[in-house]
Design a protein around this motif. Structure first.
Motif, mmCIF file in Angstrom:
data_model
loop_
_atom_site.group_PDB
_atom_site.id
_atom_site.type_symbol
_atom_site.label_atom_id
_atom_site.label_comp_id
_atom_site.label_asym_id
_atom_site.label_seq_id
_atom_site.Cartn_x
_atom_site.Cartn_y
_atom_site.Cartn_z
ATOM 1 N N LEU A 458 0.818 -1.209 0.000
ATOM 2 C CA LEU A 458 0.000 0.000 0.000
ATOM 3 C C LEU A 458 0.857 1.267 0.000
ATOM 4 O O LEU A 458 0.591 2.221 -0.731
ATOM 5 N N GLU A 459 1.913 1.270 0.818
ATOM 6 C CA GLU A 459 2.727 2.487 0.995
ATOM 7 C C GLU A 459 3.515 2.817 -0.275
ATOM 8 O O GLU A 459 4.021 3.924 -0.404
ATOM 9 N N SER A 468 5.273 9.940 -7.428
ATOM 10 C CA SER A 468 3.954 10.407 -6.981
ATOM 11 C C SER A 468 3.351 9.462 -5.936
ATOM 12 O O SER A 468 2.203 9.044 -6.053
ATOM 13 N N ARG A 469 4.145 9.165 -4.908
ATOM 14 C CA ARG A 469 3.685 8.262 -3.852
ATOM 15 C C ARG A 469 2.469 8.818 -3.125
ATOM 16 O O ARG A 469 2.414 10.002 -2.806
ATOM 17 N N LEU A 470 1.511 7.945 -2.859
ATOM 18 C CA LEU A 470 0.250 8.384 -2.262
ATOM 19 C C LEU A 470 0.310 8.464 -0.748
ATOM 20 O O LEU A 470 -0.426 9.227 -0.129
ATOM 21 N N LEU A 471 1.171 7.649 -0.139
ATOM 22 C CA LEU A 471 1.249 7.588 1.317
ATOM 23 C C LEU A 471 2.699 7.755 1.757
ATOM 24 O O LEU A 471 3.618 7.566 0.966
ATOM 25 N N ALA A 472 2.857 8.077 3.046
ATOM 26 C CA ALA A 472 4.222 8.273 3.548
ATOM 27 C C ALA A 472 4.683 7.119 4.429
ATOM 28 O O ALA A 472 5.806 7.141 4.929
ATOM 29 N N GLY A 473 3.857 6.131 4.632
ATOM 30 C CA GLY A 473 4.276 4.986 5.443
ATOM 31 C C GLY A 473 3.185 4.521 6.381
ATOM 32 O O GLY A 473 2.020 4.883 6.205
ATOM 33 N N LYS A 474 3.625 3.729 7.355
ATOM 34 C CA LYS A 474 2.672 3.173 8.315
ATOM 35 C C LYS A 474 2.595 4.065 9.547
ATOM 36 O O LYS A 474 3.582 4.685 9.943
ATOM 37 N N LEU A 475 1.418 4.080 10.155
ATOM 38 C CA LEU A 475 1.234 4.812 11.404
ATOM 39 C C LEU A 475 2.222 4.266 12.437
ATOM 40 O O LEU A 475 2.380 3.063 12.575
ATOM 41 N N GLY A 476 2.926 5.181 13.134
ATOM 42 C CA GLY A 476 3.905 4.737 14.122
ATOM 43 C C GLY A 476 5.333 4.867 13.623
ATOM 44 O O GLY A 476 6.276 4.759 14.404
ATOM 45 N N LEU A 478 6.691 7.569 12.248
ATOM 46 C CA LEU A 478 7.265 8.909 12.447
ATOM 47 C C LEU A 478 7.436 9.198 13.930
ATOM 48 O O LEU A 478 6.597 8.809 14.745
ATOM 49 N N GLU A 479 8.492 9.903 14.239
ATOM 50 C CA GLU A 479 8.716 10.297 15.618
ATOM 51 C C GLU A 479 7.745 11.428 15.974
ATOM 52 O O GLU A 479 7.576 12.383 15.207
#
Lengths: 482, 425
Positions: A458-459, A468-476, A478-479
């Motif tokens: 998904l990410e 043109s990525r739609l998401l920045a990653g999984k919840l958790g 990022l600090e």
């Protein structure tokens, strides 16, 4: 292996050429720099099948426009894409404009378009009751219409690949040379394709492709057109494509009843420097609104659902440049394919095929050619009974994913399985996300289906390839700062 | 066989299993009327499911709940009352048959195409979010542009990060809630940009979601350009002077994500196709004091009728509408005479749009002004019949008026208006 023909660019011109060649025993490869086909000039235009009266008979444009226009019924029958011969009305709103109307009418007749009809005010309003009653006259071109351009390109490419043409997406040409025997085309990421003939159908970048292959030096000037799309519920949707009286540089700002039931207004025509400048601007929206309300007073900004811009590839000559290169051997230039390029495209494919033959390409008709694509089925256009039958085969047919355009999961899965693995690819293939909520409700659902069917996490999914990525990653991941 | 299309008959079909639908279904099912609630999603609760913050239910349940908790309680009420649920199912058509019954065409992977014939239908479909295309924000069209609600779903339901640094366009409640939610997820929130001189969200959300996190709120500003070809790279923001951006004073903000929280649009396409008349001021149906539309048997309540500020009011309104559905099913005819109710000065709209003489009626309004000293009045046939002081008036917050039946007698139009009361100091 050495291909017989490599076509650079999978827009309408390249796709129509590939489709023509797929009828013959030649090995053809279609090379596309974007993640999907038809995503350049071909995607972002007005989708008009023009009526054969805008250009003088002396131009290649007029010749191919008229031939191309006549080919659309057969293409639609075989390739199943949205096309409607709605007819075109060119409307004059002052007596001063009537001489130009008369000139266009006569130009159309001279081009061999015999169905044109000069109209007085009453006739215009009878044909199109939504026209501004201030109309003074105009003419009617019943042979004009609208097509969904991206669907048309998908269909051409699907038929071509079904009949043996190879397709490579995300393949960006950086250099090409002829070794005395055949061409070597090199891609940005180190790939190489060998072919006896090259067709340069690279749209906005046809000048670059010609240059890096040692062909003619010419310049493509992008001319931007902004378009605005109105919801299918808009009461202002006309029955015909409505044209104003054209200017020297543009056919003007139109009101277009699209083949899929929405209404489009535009385009503007402004020269820009950057070949990737597809920004829309507030000024142009206001200008378009004024111009289209002059033609159909009921058009409301409240009905807007989205906007976009496309670039026309303009040459200094303003005509199409379709000819064998005089500098590079076995190299066909297909450049400057601006309006009426979409209309002309079926004939462009045929014309390029004939040029290749003149250049010595041996064309033997295939003994087995699959003419008709399996019709694309859409939950939205099935009867309840036929939908129930489809459901018995595959329950995903009655799972509606895109509520606004009524697109089923089955249609989205089919798009992904056919290789459309970006959100825009699925959108343009199926219409999912093209409606009034613009993907607000369905984007996450569609992304999950793409991920499930393609195996792409998904990410890592993109809107249209590249960065043109739609998401920045999984919840958790990022600090969280205090 | 598999290919035949089944028709089921029911007393009440409720379209939408959010707060409004669940509340209405609980009332009709508890009265012994066969009730089905149909929803596109696989779970009931609607948008409440993704609203994992608290602040719900203070009025309706007398305690503070999260969205999923509120939704769960509403679901249990409806289920225990005997309502049936048809989930993962989309109503694709609603129409009135010749015999007066209402027919719904429902599609689902489980049952294929089904027809439901209902004696009454409650429209409870909620809203969709107004988006970038609707307001024609200029600029490029990169990835990273979301509506606030779709970003909320990505974060709270799918567990995915929409980006790493964001600007929020519009100060609607979902946008404000998302500002705080993004911060809690490690996503930087650079600004909230609002075109109006006041926030469109609730005051408590401004305080708890922006002030507490030092997130700047730019009132009377507009995003005038979006940058970025593949992914959002930034925006230009300009102050508005008389509604027009002052481009001389524009400034740039770098970000990779844009969230639009610029209003909600009642999702009424199904209703329109069934012949239901809409009120241009709300985007919802025109309803009488029974919450019945111009199509007999079709009722409407909750955000699909008009956008509410609190879910508690949604649940209450839907319960009132459902009580009217019951009267209708019990054979009570729509009262022969209704009198119009309209919104006058400083009010965007009034719901319902008419009343029955002599019957107690609850009216809801949206104010168009900001004041700490408001006076809401009602006149009937030109004569003032009712007034109420409203100490805190914000366009983000609904106003209501309960008028006794005894007041609602007399000829003419009922007109509500809102004024700033002269201060007495």
């Amino acid at each position: 292996m050495i291909y017989d023909v490599a076509i650079v660019g999978a827009g309408v011109s390249g796709a129509a050429t590939a489709w023509q060649l797929s009828h013959y025993d030649v090995k053809t490869i279609l090379l596309e720099k974007n993640a999907d086909v038809g995503m350049g000039i071909s995607k972002a235009n007005s989708g008009i099948v023009h009526g054969g009266f805008h250009h003088p008979a002396s131009t290649l444009k007029a010749k191919l426009e008229i031939r191309g226009n006549l080919m659309f019924e057969r293409l639609q029958h075989e390739l199943d894409f949205p096309f409607k011969r709605t007819g075109i009305l060119v409307a004059a709103f002052s007596e001063d404009e009537m001489p130009t109307i008369r000139k266009l009418y006569e130009q159309g007749l001279a081009n061999g378009v015999h169905t044109l009809e000069m109209c007085g005010r009453e006739r215009m309003l009878r044909l199109e009751p939504k026209l501004n009653p201030d109309v003074v006259g105009g003419f009617y071109a019943p042979g004009g219409g609208t097509v969904e351009p991206y669907r048309y390109v998908f269909s051409l490419v699907e038929s071509a690949t079904l009949n043996g043409v190879n397709l490579l997406c995300n393949w960006r040409l950086i250099k090409g040379f002829h070794d005395g025997d055949h061409w070597h085309l090199c891609s940005e990421d180190g790939g190489e394709i060998e072919a006896r003939y090259v067709v340069n159908a690279a749209g906005l970048y046809a000048d670059d492709v010609s240059r890096v292959c040692g062909g003619e030096i010419f310049h493509i000037h992008p001319r931007k057109g902004e378009e605005y799309l109105l919801d299918r519920s808009s009461a202002a949707r006309p029955e015909h494509v409505i044209f104003p009286v054209p200017s020297a540089h543009s056919k003007g700002v139109l009101v277009i009843p699209t083949a899929e039931g929405t209404t489009m207004i535009g385009p503007t025509a402004d020269p820009v420097e950057d070949k990737t400048d597809t920004e829309t601007t507030a000024n142009h929206l206001q200008r378009i609104m004024v111009l289209v309300r002059n033609m159909i007073t009921g058009i409301s900004q409240r009905d807007l659902i989205t906007s976009f811009a496309g670039l026309r590839p303009v040459l200094d000559t303003e005509d199409f440049y379709i000819a064998p290169s005089e500098k590079a051997p076995c190299f066909i230039q297909v450049a400057g394919i601006q309006s009426p390029g979409l209309t002309a495209s079926p004939a462009i494919g045929e014309y390029v095929k004939d040029l290749l033959k003149e250049q010595g390409l041996c064309l033997m008709e295939k003994s087995r050619f699959t003419y008709e694509l399996r019709p694309h089925r859409h939950a939205r256009s099935e009867t309840p009974e036929s939908l129930q039958r489809l459901h018995a085969e595959n329950p995903a047919w009655t799972h509606i994913v895109c509520r606004c355009e009524k697109i089923s999961e089955a249609e989205i899965v089919e798009a992904v399985r056919k290789g459309h693995t970006t959100l825009d690819g699925v959108k343009f293939y199926t219409r999912a996300g093209m409606g009034r909520c613009q993907g607000g409700f369905c984007s996450a659902k569609i992304m999950k289906i793409i991920s499930r069917e393609s195996g792409i996490p998904l990410e890592e999914l993109t809107k249209r390839g590249g960065k043109s990525r739609l998401l920045a990653g999984k919840l958790g991941e990022l600090e969280v700062k205090a | 066989m598999m290919e035949t299309i089944q028709t089921t008959t029911i007393d009440v079909a409720v379209i939408g299993a959010g707060a409004a639908g669940l509340s209405a279904a609980a009332v009709t099912a508890a009265a012994g009327r066969s009730t089905v609630v149909i929803d596109r999603e696989g779970m009931t609760g609607g948008i409440l499911r993704q609203c994992i913050h608290n602040g719900f239910g203070l009025r309706y349940f007398k305690e503070e709940l999260t969205g999923p908790e509120f939704a769960q309680r509403m679901f249990v009420k409806a289920r225990d009352a005997g309502a049936r649920f048809q989930l993962d199912a989309t109503v694709t058509e609603l129409k009135k048959l010749e015999d007066g019954k209402l027919q719904l065409q429902v599609l689902s992977a489980k049952d294929g195409v089904q027809l439901i014939e209902a004696r009454a239908v409650v429209l409870a479909m909620g809203c969709r979010e107004r988006n970038r295309g609707n307001i024609a924000t200029p600029g490029t069209r990169p990835a990273g542009v979301f509506t606030a609600g779709s970003a909320q779903k990505l974060l709270n339901i799918e567990g995915r990060l929409p980006g790493t640094s964001a600007v929020i366009v519009g100060s609607g409640d979902i946008g404000l809630i998302m500002a705080r939610r993004l911060r809690w997820s490690g996503i930087e929130v650079k600004a909230v940009v609002e075109i109006m001189p006041y926030p469109s969200g609730l005051t408590r959300n401004i305080v708890q979601c922006l002030h507490d996190f030092n997130i700047p709120l730019w009132l009377e500003h507009s995003v005038v350009r979006i940058y970025g070809k593949d992914r959002v790279e930034g925006v230009d923001v300009a102050p508005l002077v008389n509604g027009m951006p002052d481009m001389e004073k524009k400034f740039h903000i770098d970000c990779d994500t844009l969230l639009f929280s610029v209003g909600l649009i009642p999702e009424n396409e199904l209703a329109v196709n069934a012949g239901v008349q809409l009120n241009p001021a709300t985007g919802g149906a025109m309803v009488d004091a029974n919450y019945e539309t111009n199509v007999p048997g079709i009722f409407s309540a909750g955000n699909v009728l008009h956008v509410h500020d609190l879910v508690d009011f949604v649940a209450e309104e839907a319960a009132r509408a459902a009580a009217m559905v019951l009267k209708r099913l019990d054979g009570e005819d729509a009262a022969a005479t209704t009198q119009p109710a309209t919104a006058g000065a400083n009010l965007k709209y009034v719901v319902p749009n008419s009343f029955f003489p002599g019957r107690r009626t609850v009216f809801s309004f949206r104010p168009l002004i900001v004041t700490d000293n408001g006076l809401l009045t009602a006149t009937l046939g030109g004569k003032e019949i009712w007034r109420k002081r409203v100490p805190f008036v914000r366009p983000a917050e609904m106003l209501t008026a309960e008028l006794d039946g005894a007041l609602l007698t007399g000829d003419g139009e009922l007109v509500f208006k809102l004024e700033k009361e002269a201060s007495h100091d």
